[in-house]
Design a protein around this motif. Structure first.
Motif, PDB file in Angstrom:
ATOM      1  N   GLY A 627       0.831  -1.200   0.000  1.00 41.68           N
ATOM      2  CA  GLY A 627       0.000   0.000   0.000  1.00 41.68           C
ATOM      3  C   GLY A 627       0.858   1.240   0.000  1.00 41.68           C
ATOM      4  O   GLY A 627       2.086   1.177  -0.056  1.00 41.68           O
ATOM      5  N   GLY A 628       0.210   2.391   0.061  1.00 40.43           N
ATOM      6  CA  GLY A 628       0.921   3.649   0.185  1.00 40.43           C
ATOM      7  C   GLY A 628       1.715   4.027  -1.041  1.00 40.43           C
ATOM      8  O   GLY A 628       1.541   3.497  -2.145  1.00 40.43           O
ATOM      9  N   ALA A 629       2.640   4.965  -0.832  1.00 35.80           N
ATOM     10  CA  ALA A 629       3.447   5.487  -1.934  1.00 35.80           C
ATOM     11  C   ALA A 629       4.296   4.407  -2.578  1.00 35.80           C
ATOM     12  O   ALA A 629       4.565   4.452  -3.788  1.00 35.80           O
ATOM     13  CB  ALA A 629       4.334   6.621  -1.415  1.00 35.80           C
ATOM     14  N   GLN A 630       4.709   3.399  -1.776  1.00 36.48           N
ATOM     15  CA  GLN A 630       5.568   2.354  -2.347  1.00 36.48           C
ATOM     16  C   GLN A 630       4.817   1.513  -3.373  1.00 36.48           C
ATOM     17  O   GLN A 630       5.399   1.055  -4.367  1.00 36.48           O
ATOM     18  CB  GLN A 630       6.166   1.470  -1.246  1.00 36.48           C
ATOM     19  N   ALA A 631       3.515   1.299  -3.173  1.00 37.50           N
ATOM     20  CA  ALA A 631       2.727   0.545  -4.147  1.00 37.50           C
ATOM     21  C   ALA A 631       2.591   1.325  -5.443  1.00 37.50           C
ATOM     22  O   ALA A 631       2.701   0.764  -6.544  1.00 37.50           O
ATOM     23  CB  ALA A 631       1.346   0.229  -3.571  1.00 37.50           C
ATOM     24  N   ILE A 632       2.337   2.626  -5.328  1.00 39.57           N
ATOM     25  CA  ILE A 632       2.216   3.467  -6.521  1.00 39.57           C
ATOM     26  C   ILE A 632       3.531   3.464  -7.298  1.00 39.57           C
ATOM     27  O   ILE A 632       3.559   3.310  -8.520  1.00 39.57           O
ATOM     28  CB  ILE A 632       1.823   4.905  -6.125  1.00 39.57           C
ATOM     29  N   ALA A 633       4.649   3.624  -6.582  1.00 36.91           N
ATOM     30  CA  ALA A 633       5.956   3.652  -7.246  1.00 36.91           C
ATOM     31  C   ALA A 633       6.258   2.323  -7.930  1.00 36.91           C
ATOM     32  O   ALA A 633       6.803   2.293  -9.035  1.00 36.91           O
ATOM     33  CB  ALA A 633       7.047   3.980  -6.225  1.00 36.91           C
ATOM     34  N   ALA A 634       5.903   1.216  -7.279  1.00 37.10           N
ATOM     35  CA  ALA A 634       6.173  -0.100  -7.863  1.00 37.10           C
ATOM     36  C   ALA A 634       5.435  -0.265  -9.186  1.00 37.10           C
ATOM     37  O   ALA A 634       5.986  -0.780 -10.166  1.00 37.10           O
ATOM     38  CB  ALA A 634       5.763  -1.199  -6.882  1.00 37.10           C
ATOM     39  N   MET A 635       4.170   0.173  -9.236  1.00 36.15           N
ATOM     40  CA  MET A 635       3.405   0.040 -10.478  1.00 36.15           C
ATOM     41  C   MET A 635       3.857   1.050 -11.528  1.00 36.15           C
ATOM     42  O   MET A 635       3.811   0.781 -12.729  1.00 36.15           O
ATOM     43  CB  MET A 635       1.912   0.190 -10.192  1.00 36.15           C
ATOM     44  N   ALA A 636       4.287   2.232 -11.079  1.00 39.54           N
ATOM     45  CA  ALA A 636       4.684   3.271 -12.033  1.00 39.54           C
ATOM     46  C   ALA A 636       5.991   2.924 -12.742  1.00 39.54           C
ATOM     47  O   ALA A 636       6.129   3.144 -13.954  1.00 39.54           O
ATOM     48  CB  ALA A 636       4.820   4.613 -11.307  1.00 39.54           C
ATOM     49  N   TYR A 637       6.956   2.393 -11.997  1.00 46.63           N
ATOM     50  CA  TYR A 637       8.275   2.119 -12.576  1.00 46.63           C
ATOM     51  C   TYR A 637       8.492   0.636 -12.881  1.00 46.63           C
ATOM     52  O   TYR A 637       9.360   0.288 -13.687  1.00 46.63           O
ATOM     53  CB  TYR A 637       9.376   2.611 -11.633  1.00 46.63           C
ATOM     54  N   GLY A 638       7.719  -0.232 -12.214  1.00 45.00           N
ATOM     55  CA  GLY A 638       7.937  -1.657 -12.353  1.00 45.00           C
ATOM     56  C   GLY A 638       9.092  -2.123 -11.489  1.00 45.00           C
ATOM     57  O   GLY A 638      10.013  -1.363 -11.180  1.00 45.00           O
ATOM     58  N   THR A 639       9.025  -3.373 -11.035  1.00 47.62           N
ATOM     59  CA  THR A 639      10.131  -3.980 -10.272  1.00 47.62           C
ATOM     60  C   THR A 639      10.401  -5.352 -10.886  1.00 47.62           C
ATOM     61  O   THR A 639       9.870  -5.688 -11.945  1.00 47.62           O
ATOM     62  CB  THR A 639       9.764  -4.134  -8.786  1.00 47.62           C
TER      63      THR A 639
END
Length: 875
Positions: A627-639
């Protein structure tokens, strides 16, 4: 405590003088030297005077404490002079003539009764005698310190005892051992500046300043590693954080005038050397138990904390935050900033200062005085910043004024006396009353205003949502986004453990999912809601468009699904399958190839079963357990395991919103978002035909979301009794809610506005642009045509907002904060992109070619013109 002594004939070198200015107290040979030091530094400047008649002048000049020969003290004390501003000096001559013990007894019986401190000039031999202990007894100096410590002098604390070591030829030769002995009994050491040096410059006859400071402070550590706990505060003494110091770091800090500490991992730590968040050291002091250091600093950069906040305990507040924001606006004001306008328009700033001062002078109610004082402080801080004056400068000026003992009459100038005699009437804003949560047992009620009694400014203030400090949120979110971008799954796992307190072994769950067992009623409800939402969103699909704009020129438009979409579903301890439905169904209807759903895991690391079931029904391809900002970043940049998406949709808190905005503005992410977001909100229109219980229930269904929920009631033609009936229902229903404590905070911030006509009500609603608009009035359907701005409209008494939130078919992910003026809620088109095409025949190009070439020539784009001309020549 170490008290450097500065004589007019032996001014220290500039670097040493700057370092001495960081210590709490310095003793000067004469008031002029002390005055110069107190004006330029942060130390409390004490100064010697020769007679009682010189005391007042010295104190008025900026001296903190006047050091008076004990022989000059009258029998009845210093009269009108505050004892907290006097120190008595017992000179070497006094001690030689009267004997050490006699002088110590005089200081104990008389001196500490009339002064805030006593200064003893002792030779090294006399110091040995003063600190010597007979069997079972305290030393003479310890007895004096004990007596002095038992007497408090106003707010200045206990009486202090200072030892000034002198010899026959002048300055005495202090040693670190002697400093420690004096500190051990609780006395302070006065050390001549010429006997001190910065650590790197010290000669064999000099004491390193840092070592002398530690020894004279009696600084102790209860830690096995010997480090000293250090509290770091800013100019206003707001705590920024807690660190550690060592003897080496103290020496570096005093020598460089910077925030230098000791890191338990890295050793000597120059704060901000790599991040740019450096600190200018303003002062160093020791607490009353000599086991904690305090560093007073001027913080630069984003802030003290590694999360880029002002402090390790959150953002700054109050006047400190105002001063920081005003300084930022002076350096780089954003487009449309009112503060920026004030900096560029001196006449406007002057006029506002006079206006606000007048309004404060005429305010009388508690809330009004606070409201007007806050306004005046804002404009005063802008005035200060415009002239390079900081809040610390203002506080120093206040401190210097406080030091004066001679007071002027303080009468007002004649022009202001005449103006005050007949003050112009000032209209106090009816919006300025205190807003506080309702207490248990107290009626929970909204504020009530009449539209006809509002000024234009007050009406605009009701439409304005609370200001969100997006800069501070962005500073917190950016390190999270950067960490995920750099470290992928490892960062997501670490941040999930930190923020959600869940340790996961993997981030992503891939389809097909293990469909959970749900209660039959819950499963049936989700299935019904899914069917309705799908039917409504499927109806939004439009076919391809094709038109011949002129003979031989055919233009068309067709839609294609966005291939990869990320759906954020808030959760964790909450159960929010409705958000998964509202996002997943239109994405499925649109035909998105890859649907990635992100939701915080439960404490055991699992996914909320109802959300998992919805993910299965909408055909999600993966679930990110974060959740939170880390979830958004993961989907935005991919891991390594989280697929990168092309668009992110879904509601969330301010950190989620900030992360979405950051990702959208980063070309490296190449990701779109659905819309900005703020706190959830509802606006209800009611008239005499409305059921008060229905109206109250709709207001409360929004108010229970959170303390910052926005709830507005517009009444048309209701009298006092009818408004009171709604208020009574609000209170009665609120008291039965499990989240009544939340409602007690949100409802008092909300308001009821009494409108004259339905036309006025709809005009206000369109200006407010609510997320949810509920029409409870008679012939509600006739008002829909008047709706210009709203996220979703609920028409009539049997259309509660709850139905749209869950199952009627419309979408509940809607624009808030007034964004319905320019954004739509999530719908099927949210997940589609529209592509245009054109096909020209030979005849069509012949017909349109001259037009295109003419326009290309006007714009001097020859290649454009030539692309048509070359074809026309072949024809």
């Amino acid at each position: 405590m170490l008290v450097p002594k500065i004589a007019s004939s032996a001014a220290p070198a500039p670097a040493l003088q700057r370092a001495i200015g960081l210590l709490p107290t310095a003793l000067f040979a004469d008031p002029q030297l002390a005055c110069d030091a107190s004006g330029a530094g942060h130390t409390a400047a004490w100064a010697g005077v020769e007679s009682l008649s010189a005391v007042a002048a010295a104190l008025d000049s900026g001296v903190s404490v006047a050091v008076l020969p004990a022989t000059q003290l009258p029998a009845d004390g210093c009269g009108s002079i505050d004892a907290a501003r006097i120190a008595l000096r017992y000179t070497a001559a006094d001690i030689r003539a009267q004997g050490l013990r006699s002088v110590l007894e005089a200081a104990q019986t008389t001196g500490i009764q009339h002064a805030a401190a006593v200064v003893l000039e002792l030779s090294p031999t006399q110091l040995d005698d003063a600190t010597a202990c007979a069997a079972g007894e305290a030393s003479p100096l310890a007895q004096l310190v004990r007596a002095a410590g038992s007497r408090l002098v106003g707010a200045s604390g206990p009486v202090r005892v200072l030892v000034d070591l002198v010899g026959d030829a002048g300055a005495g030769a202090w040693t670190l051992d002697a400093l420690e002995r004096v500190a051990a009994v609780g006395a302070d050491a006065v050390v001549a500046a010429e006997q001190l040096a910065l650590d790197a410059d010290a000669t064999p006859t000099q004491l390193p300043l840092a070592a002398a400071f530690v020894a004279a402070s009696g600084l102790v550590s209860d830690r096995p590693d010997g480090l000293f706990t250090t509290v770091v505060v800013d100019e206003q003494r707001v705590c920024l954080g807690v660190v550690y110091s060592s003897a080496a770091s103290i020496a570096a800090a005093l020598g460089e005038g910077q925030g230098v500490y000791w890191s338990r991992k890295r050793g000597l730590w120059h704060k901000g050397l790599t991040s740019g968040a450096t600190q200018t050291l303003l002062g160093v002091s020791v607490d009353c138990d000599s086991d904690v250091l305090c560093f007073r600093v001027s913080q630069s950069g984003a802030g003290f904390c590694h999360h880029s906040t002002r402090t390790c305990f959150g953002p700054a507040a109050g006047i400190s935050r105002l001063a920081h924001t005003v300084a930022e606006r002076r350096d780089s004001a954003p487009e449309g900033s009112y503060t920026g306008r004030l900096f560029s328009d001196a006449a406007l700033l002057r006029a506002k200062l006079l206006e606000e001062a007048s309004e404060l002078a005429d305010a009388s109610e508690h809330a009004d005085v606070a409201f007007e004082a806050a306004d005046l402080l804002y404009f005063a801080m802008v005035k200060c910043a415009a002239h390079g004056v900081t809040l610390a400068d203002v506080e120093r000026s206040l401190d210097r004024k406080h030091l004066k003992v001679t007071r002027r009459p303080g009468n007002a100038k004649p022009q202001y006396v005449s103006a005050a005699a007949a003050p112009a009437p000032v209209r106090t804003s009816i919006l300025s009353a205190d807003i506080r949560p309702a207490l248990p047992g107290e009626q929970t009620r909204m504020r009530v205003f009449a539209d006809g009694e509002l000024s234009a400014a007050e009406r605009a203030a009701l439409i304005q949502r609370p200001i969100i400090d997006s800069g501070e949120i962005m500073r917190r979110v950016r390190p999270i986004v950067d960490a995920v971008r750099a470290n992928g799954d490892a960062a997501v796992l670490e941040l999930t453990e930190k923020f959600d307190r869940v340790r996961l072994d993997r981030v992503v769950v891939r389809a097909p999912f293990d469909v959970p067992e749900l209660a039959p009623a819950v499963r049936a409800a989700i299935d019904q809601a899914y069917a309705n939402v799908r039917a409504f969103h499927a109806a939004q699909l439009d076919g391809p468009l094709s038109i011949e704009t002129m003979p031989g020129v055919k233009c068309s438009r067709f839609s294609r699904a966005i291939e990869r979409v990320g759906l954020y579903v808030p959760g964790g301890s909450a159960v929010l399958p409705s958000s998964a439905l509202m996002l997943g169904v239109p994405a499925q209807v649109a035909g998105c190839r890859e649907i990635v759903l992100a939701t915080p895991p439960r404490p055991d690391g699992s996914i909320v079963p109802e959300v998992l079931y919805v993910a299965h029904k909408v055909g999600a391809t993966a679930i990110v357990k974060a959740g939170g900002a880390q979830a958004i970043a993961a989907m935005a940049y991919g891991t390594e395991t989280v697929p990168k998406v092309d668009k992110i949709c879904g509601p969330g808190n301010q950190y989620v919103t900030a992360a979405k905005m950051l990702a959208q503005n980063d070309t490296a992410a190449m990701v779109a978002i659905d819309m900005p977001a703020g706190p959830s909100e509802v606006l209800v229109v009611a008239d005499a035909t409305s059921n008060p219980a229905y109206v109250a229930s709709d207001l409360l269904s929004q108010a229970e979301h959170g303390p910052d929920s926005q709830v507005v009631l517009l009444t048309v033609g209701l009298d006092d009794a009818q408004v009171a009936a709604i208020e009574a229902q609000v209170h009665e229903q609120a008291e039965r809610l499990p989240r009544v404590d939340v409602v007690r905070q949100s409802i008092p911030k909300s308001y009821c506005l009494r409108m004259a006509t339905m036309r006025d009500a709809m005009a206000f609603s369109n200006a407010y642009a609510p997320e949810h608009l509920i029409l409870h009035n008679d012939r509600a359907a006739d008002c829909v045509d008047a709706v210009v701005n709203a996220g979703s409209v609920f028409v009539g008494p049997y259309s509660p907002e709850s139905c749209g939130d869950y199952a009627s078919g419309t979408n509940h992910t809607l624009p808030t904060y007034g964004f319905s003026r320019m954004y739509s809620g999530v719908n099927t088109a949210t997940f589609l992109k529209h592509i245009t095409a054109q096909e020209l025949t030979r005849e069509g190009l012949a017909n349109i070619g001259p037009t295109v070439m003419a326009l290309a020539e006007v714009e001097e784009l020859e290649a454009h013109r030539n692309a048509v001309a070359i074809r026309l020549r072949d024809m």
